[in-house]
Design an enzyme around this catalytic site. Structure first.
Site, PDB file in Angstrom:
ATOM      1  N   TYR A  86      39.376  37.513  44.804  1.00  0.00           N
ATOM      2  CA  TYR A  86      38.804  37.774  46.141  1.00  0.00           C
ATOM      3  C   TYR A  86      37.290  37.974  46.118  1.00  0.00           C
ATOM      4  O   TYR A  86      36.691  37.993  45.065  1.00  0.00           O
ATOM      5  CB  TYR A  86      39.559  38.873  46.884  1.00  0.00           C
ATOM      6  CG  TYR A  86      39.637  40.291  46.356  1.00  0.00           C
ATOM      7  CD1 TYR A  86      38.803  40.797  45.382  1.00  0.00           C
ATOM      8  CD2 TYR A  86      40.594  41.154  46.912  1.00  0.00           C
ATOM      9  CE1 TYR A  86      38.911  42.120  44.973  1.00  0.00           C
ATOM     10  CE2 TYR A  86      40.705  42.485  46.497  1.00  0.00           C
ATOM     11  CZ  TYR A  86      39.856  42.952  45.540  1.00  0.00           C
ATOM     12  OH  TYR A  86      39.952  44.248  45.132  1.00  0.00           O
ATOM     13  N   GLU A  87      36.718  38.035  47.301  1.00  0.00           N
ATOM     14  CA  GLU A  87      35.247  38.058  47.465  1.00  0.00           C
ATOM     15  C   GLU A  87      34.583  36.864  46.795  1.00  0.00           C
ATOM     16  O   GLU A  87      33.484  36.976  46.251  1.00  0.00           O
ATOM     17  CB  GLU A  87      34.645  39.354  46.904  1.00  0.00           C
ATOM     18  CG  GLU A  87      34.958  40.592  47.698  1.00  0.00           C
ATOM     19  CD  GLU A  87      34.311  40.630  49.076  1.00  0.00           C
ATOM     20  OE1 GLU A  87      33.318  39.934  49.292  1.00  0.00           O
ATOM     21  OE2 GLU A  87      34.841  41.360  49.939  1.00  0.00           O
ATOM     22  N   GLY A  88      35.226  35.699  46.877  1.00  0.00           N
ATOM     23  CA  GLY A  88      34.715  34.504  46.204  1.00  0.00           C
ATOM     24  C   GLY A  88      35.297  34.419  44.815  1.00  0.00           C
ATOM     25  O   GLY A  88      35.002  35.265  43.972  1.00  0.00           O
TER      26      GLY A  88
END
Lengths: 577, 577
Positions: free
Chosen positions: A429-431
């Site tokens: 997550y978050e890229g």
């Protein structure tokens, strides 16, 4: 056998290695010093160990559930959250203008490590609220800020970031949630978002959703996305038109309610400029991504605590020098190798996190514009490195710590397999970490025509030159830096060739991280003799030598992969996969 | 998007690369040839894809449960097992003397890959029965064999191996289960075993436990352990005094009932010689460990199938050369890197598995004693390599395949996170991978004073010399072999120094495996032009080049770790962990 906050290491780092006097003088004027810092960190460590860590395994087992369309969190979480907020932890680094304590972000990062390590599912609740509050602080209208920020900063209300849709993950340009103008500057938001952490809960208070959506006639792609504030309860107290479609069934972070969220013409207000919503979200991306990196580090440390304690107690097998009786498995070379590998990452990573966090504080509060700007660029450069490398090494560390337990690591009761399952999300997550690597190799290296990254390497080299003795540690780091510089110049030279950048990026980022860890180990080894703690004085140089002899050599192999170029990746037609 | 049996690759391997004529002529006399082999493998592939794979995710969700002290398996498993046995798969490689089909173990290995890849929880049921039957075949009295083997071979009855106790895992010398003599050659077995796969189930039929226990006055340690056959139902049909204490709650293989087993004076019969029980168990350790290696490989292949299909369909993000529309993610370099890494392992690993399995067949059935003996030693040498490397690369492959899915890989519905959780156990059971590495570096290298390993390397070199062209593939493999030889001679020279061996072992094993994979890729690339399959002719050399340019370089870094020696591991006192 439980979570041990890394207070001894923090004391060493904040008194023997780093100098908090290097923070902007704003903080000194407020009376912030290393004594206050350590007192706060001890308190956060105690809360993490005594309140959050004991909820971690039960939270994993109980998970979250839906009842009449509402999310019920695992037993104890609501109460812990209330205490967390009451103790002021939600407000730690927030701006005093809205009730924050205005402490350095460096403190926030170190608290984040402990909270996430003790209980990642829990840590995401305040973490996401903070992210939402930061975005609102930077881009919200004065009216929105006054209406929402004080109670988000206090922890009374929580925040949610609603970005992803089923067909729009990494590529947010594909998102389809709509925003249609209503009267009085409001908008009706309609769409379905997935993977929404903390989407709903039973902690009480309002839940403030920051939702990415498209205005009518917005341009296609990322340039047509706007950001809206969509509260669960409208200012008059009535429920907004949003609902939890389902809880996601996940590999880990079971005590974190990751929701499918439906917005059915929900009332929202624009945050920032129309069609610039992605930029508004990216304002806080650096700190969010560092937060995720610290999650990887925190879990690695937490897993280490249990594995080291187990390895000292568990008697199994003889050692080459140990006679006939079964030895504590800490005496077996492979167990040591795994534990030392975790520490060689965690302790260098923690130091690097402090260094980067101090740059964040400088970038925000230094009295000199040029210093702020320089620090900001260093933070931009290092953000993808910290996010990806800390979570990759963090996951690998959790796996190694689990392995120390043998079969007992595979069953739930020891909690080791939970660390592995929980740590895994941070790589995604978050890229995803692949996206981080592209960000580093394809975007950040090119800042100021390469001057930022070259300047950073120059800084590392200058630090290495300041060390006397310790050649056996410094020399391999210097060699790895030379290799990294060579790779960097190569990537700068081919920066227009997206295929080459893409093919090199993941391995390049890992070399970059290894050099940063090596740089930190040199600094740690240099500072260690100044510690009052005999254990630290003895352990740190040993760990530094372990790192340079047994982990840093990876850089050579990774560099060979980078140099192999895009050809081997591109040669197979897609149809033959 | 589902399990695709690797039939095209198997056809290539069994017709273009390997020659089944190299198997002992016993098999040819029985009419076994590549046509029959492929027909069987196609059938096993169909069963795996159509019957076992569809039960995998539902089995993970449902798990096993206890009802009135009995284990209830996940829906569909009992029926699938019955069909599996009816179709003759349990009897595939078993000896015809007790109803087996007497087919080569090479067939067994390839069936194992598909069954385990499609559904590991299922695959353990027949796999453990086979292991128990092999131990009984080798060491049981004629009466025991006649009484139990025919129905174990047919699959009507199943088998269990009960070794581990809470305080005796890797170190079986610490086990405490007791065996006390009863009348008529029977014994009363009393003790608690943990982590007992297939300990109980609802498939019907008797369950035959092979239990390690101590006779009265047995010597301490591993030389005082005997092996007993303890059936769930006694010959007169009455229940024996054994019960399931609990089901283990595990990270994965949820559809596999891993039990805590209580033996409360259960009646058992000695298998083999008193106090030589560990030796009896080790008889089948080679094939069991290869089986576990194939589990890692099978899951990697299964995960690849889903990830490659997803990557070709999922549209997300633009590519450097792809214009404005979102591209299938297979066009992104990082996605290709992950998928190619999985294939570069799986396809070389599958070839190596065939090579080792053929050595097993030779070691058992070749008409020439010297050939049998030489093959047996090669199998011993390579067993820890296959077990550890296949399961390490298998786990890493499952993680990469999961990563291809981004956030969708973290939720349960796609089944990718299950692959990661299931694959993890294979690194732990049947001897942790650290134990495998010690077995290789500390025991197997020293066979015949190093002659076995040196002979093996000579064989690889001879194969490399037979290749014309393909220098860009052969040269790096030759260099890696030279490095491996150097490391091997170093380890042989320090073989008396347990600390050095222990410190080097894990990295050494991985270098060993990389060289074996490289050797296989050379063979594959050489054989590829002879394939009738245009896709194979095109893909194989590309994959070989990917392997040598982007994976094989790891060997250099690992070698540096080995050369660092034991010092960095030993330097930190246990108290400072």
């Amino acid at each position: 056998m439980s979570y041990v906050p890394p207070i001894d290491d923090l004391r060493f780092l904040l008194t023997s290695m780093f100098d908090l006097e290097d923070l902007p003088k704003l903080f000194r004027e407020q009376g912030f010093d290393s004594g206050l810092a350590l007192a706060l960190l001890e308190e956060a460590g105690r809360f993490s160990a005594e309140t959050l860590a004991p909820l971690n395994l039960p939270g994993d087992t109980a998970g979250c559930r839906m009842e009449n369309g509402k999310v019920i969190t695992a037993p104890g979480f609501a109460n812990a959250y209330r205490r967390y907020a009451e103790n002021g932890w939600c407000a730690l680094s927030a701006t005093p203008e809205f009730g924050g304590q205005g402490l350095p972000h460096t403190m926030q990062v170190l608290v984040d490590e402990m909270v996430s390590g003790a209980n990642l599912s829990f840590g995401l609740f305040p973490g996401l609220t903070r992210g939402a509050a930061e975005a609102l602080t930077a881009h919200g209208s004065e009216a929105l800020k006054q209406a929402y920020l004080p109670r988000m900063v206090s922890g009374e209300w929580s925040g949610v970031m609603a970005l992803t849709e089923a067909a729009a993950g990494t590529d947010l340009g594909l998102l389809r949630t709509k925003a249609e103008p209503l009267a009085e500057g409001a908008f009706a938001i309609t769409g379905t978002k997935i993977f929404i952490s903390s989407g709903d809960h039973d902690f009480g208070g309002n839940i403030i959703h920051l939702v990415l959506a498209r205005l009518p006639d917005a341009p296609a792609g990322v340039k047509g996305i706007s950001l809206f504030l969509v509260p669960k309860f409208l200012p008059d107290g009535t429920p907004n038109s949003l609902s939890v479609g389902a809880l996601e069934h996940k590999m880990g972070i079971h005590a974190q309610p990751t929701c499918v969220m439906n917005y059915d013409g929900a009332t929202g207000w624009l945050v920032g400029v129309p069609n610039r919503g992605l930029n508004a979200m990216f304002t806080m991306m650096n700190t969010e991504r560092l937060f995720v990196g610290l999650q990887g580090l925190g879990i690695a440390h937490a897993a280490y605590c249990k594995a080291a304690a187990y390895a000292k107690e568990r008697l199994q097998g003889r050692t080459p020098s140990g006679g006939m009786n079964p030895a504590p498995i800490i005496e077996h070379a492979d167990v040591r190798r795994m534990l030392l590998s975790v520490r060689a990452f965690v302790e260098a990573g923690r130091a690097l996190a402090i260094w980067v966090a101090m740059q964040i504080d400088i970038s925000r509060h230094h009295e000199d514009t040029a210093a702020r700007d320089a620090a900001d660029k260093l933070v931009s450069l290092l953000t993808p490195v910290v996010k990806a490398a800390f979570t990759d090494f963090g996951f690998e560390s959790a796996v190694m710590a689990q392995q120390v337990f043998g079969g007992h690591g595979y069953v739930r009761e020891w909690g080791m397999e939970q660390f592995v399952r929980d740590a895994r999300i941070a790589q995604i997550y978050e890229g995803t970490n692949g996206v981080q690597a592209l960000d580093l190799a394809g975007r950040k290296l090119g800042m100021d025509g390469g001057a930022v990254v070259r300047g950073f390497f120059h800084r590392i080299e200058a630090d290495l030159c300041k060390v006397e003795g310790l050649e056996d540690i410094v020399t391999p780091v210097r060699e790895a830096l030379a290799l990294l510089r060579e790779l960097t110049e190569h990537l700068l030279a081919v920066s227009a060739d997206g295929a080459e950048i893409g093919a090199a990026s993941v391995e390049y980022l890992r070399v970059f991280a290894l050099v940063c860890f090596g740089w930190m180990w040199v600094g740690i080894a240099k500072a260690a003799p100044g510690s009052e703690d005999a254990g630290i004085r003895e352990a740190k140089p040993v760990l530094a030598r372990f790192f340079v002899t047994r982990m840093l050599p990876q850089a050579g192999a990774l560099a060979a992969s980078v140099k192999a170029g895009a050809g081997p990746l591109a040669a197979l037609p897609s149809s033959l996969f």
